[in-house]
Design a protein around this motif. Structure first.
Motif, PDB file in Angstrom:
ATOM      1  N   TYR A 258       0.833  -1.193   0.000  1.00 37.30           N
ATOM      2  CA  TYR A 258       0.000   0.000   0.000  1.00 37.30           C
ATOM      3  C   TYR A 258       0.871   1.248   0.000  1.00 37.30           C
ATOM      4  N   ILE A 259       0.306   2.340  -0.494  1.00 36.34           N
ATOM      5  CA  ILE A 259       0.969   3.638  -0.477  1.00 36.34           C
ATOM      6  C   ILE A 259       0.546   4.344   0.794  1.00 36.34           C
ATOM      7  N   TYR A 260       1.510   4.546   1.690  1.00 38.79           N
ATOM      8  CA  TYR A 260       1.170   5.086   3.001  1.00 38.79           C
ATOM      9  C   TYR A 260       0.586   6.491   2.916  1.00 38.79           C
ATOM     10  N   ASP A 261       1.218   7.362   2.154  1.00 39.38           N
ATOM     11  CA  ASP A 261       0.776   8.750   2.122  1.00 39.38           C
ATOM     12  C   ASP A 261       1.165   9.361   0.777  1.00 39.38           C
ATOM     13  N   GLY A 262       0.574  10.494   0.472  1.00 39.26           N
ATOM     14  CA  GLY A 262       0.931  11.210  -0.740  1.00 39.26           C
ATOM     15  C   GLY A 262       0.095  10.792  -1.938  1.00 39.26           C
ATOM     16  N   THR A 263       0.556  11.167  -3.122  1.00 39.05           N
ATOM     17  CA  THR A 263      -0.171  10.937  -4.362  1.00 39.05           C
ATOM     18  C   THR A 263      -0.145   9.466  -4.754  1.00 39.05           C
ATOM     19  N   PRO A 264      -1.289   8.867  -5.104  1.00 38.17           N
ATOM     20  CA  PRO A 264      -1.277   7.489  -5.614  1.00 38.17           C
ATOM     21  C   PRO A 264      -0.349   7.396  -6.825  1.00 38.17           C
ATOM     22  N   ALA A 265       0.553   6.432  -6.825  1.00 41.93           N
ATOM     23  CA  ALA A 265       1.548   6.399  -7.896  1.00 41.93           C
ATOM     24  C   ALA A 265       1.961   4.976  -8.253  1.00 41.93           C
ATOM     25  N   PHE A 266       1.049   4.009  -8.112  1.00 42.51           N
ATOM     26  CA  PHE A 266       1.391   2.649  -8.519  1.00 42.51           C
ATOM     27  C   PHE A 266       1.783   2.604  -9.991  1.00 42.51           C
ATOM     28  N   ASP A 267       1.125   3.454 -10.801  1.00 41.19           N
ATOM     29  CA  ASP A 267       1.392   3.419 -12.234  1.00 41.19           C
ATOM     30  C   ASP A 267       2.683   4.143 -12.598  1.00 41.19           C
ATOM     31  N   ARG A 268       3.366   4.711 -11.616  1.00 42.80           N
ATOM     32  CA  ARG A 268       4.607   5.431 -11.895  1.00 42.80           C
ATOM     33  C   ARG A 268       5.805   4.767 -11.231  1.00 42.80           C
ATOM     34  N   THR A 269       5.632   3.553 -10.780  1.00 41.51           N
ATOM     35  CA  THR A 269       6.732   2.823 -10.160  1.00 41.51           C
ATOM     36  C   THR A 269       6.913   1.479 -10.852  1.00 41.51           C
ATOM     37  N   HIS A 270       8.126   0.977 -10.784  1.00 44.52           N
ATOM     38  CA  HIS A 270       8.400  -0.409 -11.140  1.00 44.52           C
ATOM     39  C   HIS A 270       8.497  -1.165  -9.824  1.00 44.52           C
ATOM     40  N   ALA A 271       7.401  -1.745  -9.379  1.00 38.31           N
ATOM     41  CA  ALA A 271       7.398  -2.476  -8.114  1.00 38.31           C
ATOM     42  C   ALA A 271       7.462  -3.977  -8.387  1.00 38.31           C
ATOM     43  N   LEU A 272       8.236  -4.667  -7.584  1.00 34.93           N
ATOM     44  CA  LEU A 272       8.429  -6.104  -7.753  1.00 34.93           C
ATOM     45  C   LEU A 272       8.411  -6.773  -6.389  1.00 34.93           C
ATOM     46  N   VAL A 273       7.570  -7.801  -6.247  1.00 30.03           N
ATOM     47  CA  VAL A 273       7.561  -8.618  -5.043  1.00 30.03           C
ATOM     48  C   VAL A 273       8.204  -9.960  -5.391  1.00 30.03           C
ATOM     49  N   THR A 274       9.230 -10.329  -4.635  1.00 30.61           N
ATOM     50  CA  THR A 274       9.981 -11.551  -4.903  1.00 30.61           C
ATOM     51  C   THR A 274       9.945 -12.461  -3.693  1.00 30.61           C
ATOM     52  N   LEU A 275       9.597 -13.728  -3.922  1.00 27.22           N
ATOM     53  CA  LEU A 275       9.604 -14.739  -2.869  1.00 27.22           C
ATOM     54  C   LEU A 275      10.860 -15.588  -3.013  1.00 27.22           C
ATOM     55  N   TYR A 276      11.584 -15.745  -1.910  1.00 33.11           N
ATOM     56  CA  TYR A 276      12.789 -16.561  -1.890  1.00 33.11           C
ATOM     57  C   TYR A 276      12.536 -17.778  -1.001  1.00 33.11           C
ATOM     58  N   PRO A 277      12.136 -18.917  -1.584  1.00 36.07           N
ATOM     59  CA  PRO A 277      11.885 -20.121  -0.791  1.00 36.07           C
ATOM     60  C   PRO A 277      13.191 -20.711  -0.270  1.00 36.07           C
ATOM     61  N   SER A 278      13.084 -21.652   0.649  1.00 35.19           N
ATOM     62  CA  SER A 278      14.265 -22.334   1.185  1.00 35.19           C
ATOM     63  C   SER A 278      14.878 -23.282   0.168  1.00 35.19           C
ATOM     64  N   ASN A 279      14.117 -23.614  -0.873  1.00 31.59           N
ATOM     65  CA  ASN A 279      14.615 -24.510  -1.908  1.00 31.59           C
ATOM     66  C   ASN A 279      13.924 -24.184  -3.230  1.00 31.59           C
ATOM     67  N   GLY A 280      14.663 -24.328  -4.336  1.00 31.79           N
ATOM     68  CA  GLY A 280      14.065 -24.094  -5.646  1.00 31.79           C
ATOM     69  C   GLY A 280      14.159 -22.651  -6.089  1.00 31.79           C
ATOM     70  N   PRO A 281      13.527 -22.328  -7.215  1.00 27.88           N
ATOM     71  CA  PRO A 281      13.650 -20.994  -7.796  1.00 27.88           C
ATOM     72  C   PRO A 281      12.932 -19.926  -6.991  1.00 27.88           C
ATOM     73  N   ARG A 282      13.415 -18.706  -7.112  1.00 30.39           N
ATOM     74  CA  ARG A 282      12.684 -17.588  -6.525  1.00 30.39           C
ATOM     75  C   ARG A 282      11.441 -17.316  -7.373  1.00 30.39           C
ATOM     76  N   VAL A 283      10.460 -16.670  -6.767  1.00 27.98           N
ATOM     77  CA  VAL A 283       9.182 -16.417  -7.428  1.00 27.98           C
ATOM     78  C   VAL A 283       8.967 -14.911  -7.487  1.00 27.98           C
ATOM     79  N   GLU A 284       8.697 -14.386  -8.692  1.00 27.66           N
ATOM     80  CA  GLU A 284       8.537 -12.955  -8.871  1.00 27.66           C
ATOM     81  C   GLU A 284       7.115 -12.608  -9.304  1.00 27.66           C
ATOM     82  N   ILE A 285       6.603 -11.512  -8.742  1.00 25.93           N
ATOM     83  CA  ILE A 285       5.302 -10.959  -9.128  1.00 25.93           C
ATOM     84  C   ILE A 285       5.504  -9.477  -9.395  1.00 25.93           C
TER      85      ILE A 285
END
Length: 244
Positions: free
Chosen positions: A158-185
């Motif tokens: 979430y954007i804590y404060d200020g102007t909504p700007a999801f469309d102006r960022t390159h945001a990436l969520v990455t999961l690093y499991p204990s085994n196997g490939p990392r997972v990116e969203i």
């Protein structure tokens, strides 16, 4: 801005081991099983990182030649052009709603300093609050050695404060499991007025830990995500502590 209060404090640093390769969750391939790849144990590391879309506004397109003269500028937080002449920082926060098998529910998030706990319920802990989109970003750790105690986890941004700007960022969520490939969203869909995004659901489905891409944007904050996913928490207005 919503917060939920009933949980402990204190953030520590942990690591979840190395992950080889990468799997990107998309609309066409939205799920992956941690159990089937032998990663349903140990610490699952979930990281949020972001940077600005400099191509969306004037100046600083491509390589900035001035960096040769002022190399330290590359470490300065990028600014986003809001509607009109104002310039704003984007402060994206990583958070996680949890529901345990015993019916316990809550949230782990920077707002309200609800950093959770890794070795006690809810077995989810936030490492800290990055307000500038640094290289390390923000990280949530999930103790999958207690997967039998976990029913479902909703990782959201979430954007804590200020102007909504999801469309102006390159945001990436990455999961690093204990085994196997990392997972990116990737949060690459344009949602100019959205303030929150449900990114990924981690669910215990008859003993199998399944990760499912969500990427659902909403115009409100935690309470709206709560209604969307039927969590049933009570939310109030909260604020971050001012850093000095």
């Amino acid at each position: 801005m919503g917060f939920w209060s009933n949980w402990g404090r204190g953030a520590q640093q942990f690591d979840s081991g190395d992950a080889a390769g990468v799997v990107e969750l998309t609309r066409r391939r939205p799920t992956i099983s941690l159990t089937k790849q032998g990663a349903a144990g140990g610490n699952l590391r979930v990281n949020l990182s972001w940077r600005m879309r400099t191509s969306d506004f004037g100046g600083r397109r491509g390589w900035d030649q001035s960096l040769l003269r002022h190399p330290l500028r590359m470490f300065k937080p990028e600014m986003v052009q809001a509607q009109g002449p104002a310039m704003v920082n984007v402060d994206l926060d990583l958070a996680c709603m949890y529901e345990l098998q015993d019916g316990s529910k809550g949230v782990v998030q920077p707002l309200g300093d609800f950093y959770g706990s890794l070795n006690a319920a809810p077995y989810v802990q936030l490492s800290g609050d990055d307000r500038f989109g640094s290289g390390s970003g923000e990280t949530v750790f999930i103790n999958l050695d207690h997967k039998d105690d976990i029913k479902r986890l909703l990782v959201f941004v979430y954007i804590y404060d200020g102007t909504p700007a999801f469309d102006r960022t390159h945001a990436l969520v990455t999961l690093y499991p204990s085994n196997g490939p990392r997972v990116e969203i990737s949060l690459d869909e344009r949602a100019p007025e959205a303030r929150s995004c449900a990114v990924v659901m981690i669910e215990n489905v008859k003993g199998e830990m399944v990760v499912r891409r969500e990427v659902k944007y909403v115009y409100g904050f935690q309470a709206e995500l709560d209604r969307l996913y039927g969590w049933g928490l009570q939310w109030g207005r909260g604020y971050k502590k001012t850093k000095v």
